[in-house]
Design an enzyme around this catalytic site. Sequence first.
Site, PDB file in Angstrom:
ATOM      1  N   SER A  82       0.834  -1.200   0.000  1.00  0.00           N
ATOM      2  CA  SER A  82       0.000   0.000   0.000  1.00  0.00           C
ATOM      3  C   SER A  82       0.876   1.260   0.000  1.00  0.00           C
ATOM      4  O   SER A  82       1.670   1.446  -0.925  1.00  0.00           O
ATOM      5  CB  SER A  82      -0.960  -0.050   1.194  1.00  0.00           C
ATOM      6  OG  SER A  82      -2.021   0.865   1.038  1.00  0.00           O
ATOM      7  N   ASP A 207     -10.069  -5.943  -3.887  1.00  0.00           N
ATOM      8  CA  ASP A 207      -9.543  -4.732  -3.250  1.00  0.00           C
ATOM      9  C   ASP A 207     -10.396  -3.513  -3.610  1.00  0.00           C
ATOM     10  O   ASP A 207     -10.546  -3.174  -4.784  1.00  0.00           O
ATOM     11  CB  ASP A 207      -8.097  -4.513  -3.699  1.00  0.00           C
ATOM     12  CG  ASP A 207      -7.342  -3.517  -2.839  1.00  0.00           C
ATOM     13  OD1 ASP A 207      -7.992  -2.709  -2.147  1.00  0.00           O
ATOM     14  OD2 ASP A 207      -6.101  -3.551  -2.856  1.00  0.00           O
ATOM     15  N   HIS A 235      -7.378  -6.005   0.171  1.00  0.00           N
ATOM     16  CA  HIS A 235      -6.211  -5.124   0.233  1.00  0.00           C
ATOM     17  C   HIS A 235      -5.040  -5.723   1.006  1.00  0.00           C
ATOM     18  O   HIS A 235      -3.953  -5.154   1.002  1.00  0.00           O
ATOM     19  CB  HIS A 235      -6.624  -3.783   0.860  1.00  0.00           C
ATOM     20  CG  HIS A 235      -5.642  -2.678   0.657  1.00  0.00           C
ATOM     21  ND1 HIS A 235      -5.313  -2.191  -0.593  1.00  0.00           N
ATOM     22  CD2 HIS A 235      -4.907  -1.951   1.544  1.00  0.00           C
ATOM     23  CE1 HIS A 235      -4.430  -1.213  -0.466  1.00  0.00           C
ATOM     24  NE2 HIS A 235      -4.157  -1.049   0.811  1.00  0.00           N
TER      25      HIS A 235
END
Length: 257
Positions: A82, A207, A235
């Site tokens: 991320s 996601d 995610h």
Amino acid sequence: MVSLFWQTTGTGDRDLVLLHGWGLNAEVWSYIVPRLATHFRLHLVDLPGYGRSRGYGALTLEEMAEEVASRAPHGALWLGWSLGGLVATTVARRCPHAVAGLVTVASSPRFCADGDWPGIRPEVLEGFARELRQDFTRTVSRFLGLQTLGTASARQDTRWLKSVVLAHPAPAIEVLTGGLALLRTSDVRKALDQLDVPLLRLYGYLDGLVPRKVVPLVDELSTASHSIVFAGAAHAPFISHPVPFCQALCDFSQLES
């Protein structure tokens, strides 16, 4: 005085630096450390201002990359999840001679939706920044819930992520809002085509923060890279799908050794 938390563990002969995402800390990797520790020397880092890395204010992407790169072994593989993917990509762009390979996990060169580019709506990130000042725990809990939404183990995975956040003192609001600003404004799309290191990109099919529609667009930006989309993952594929996730890392390491 600033202090960057850096822990090394594992008996493998390949260095792997792991960078976590927004609001979290290196404890998030404890879910897969046992699976990876025999294959790698794992370098578990709390990004500046997060977890046990104390004394930092909000840093730019370049400043964060410089801070973590200064401690890293030469020739390591880098994995960024991320927000950590943006940091790791910046390290690889700045220091390609020191990076043997790059793995981004549920990361996008531009997180924010922009014209035809899929991503998080700007107002959503702005809303998180406002809410942080009013109720840190609730806002972070909501963000973590989005990371596992739709997976078969969503409730269990969200509880585990919350326990990781609460295991250490909360980051300063300045650091958290600065991190959200990085997610809202950073754009490293041009850098992808210029990267001179092997790149593996891992995604979750479900996601909601980095939608799968972004995958073919990044394929076009980085034609030499390889992408894997984990069906049933959101995610945090390393939590919901640890076995195929770790296998993908080991396969990539062997290809680039």
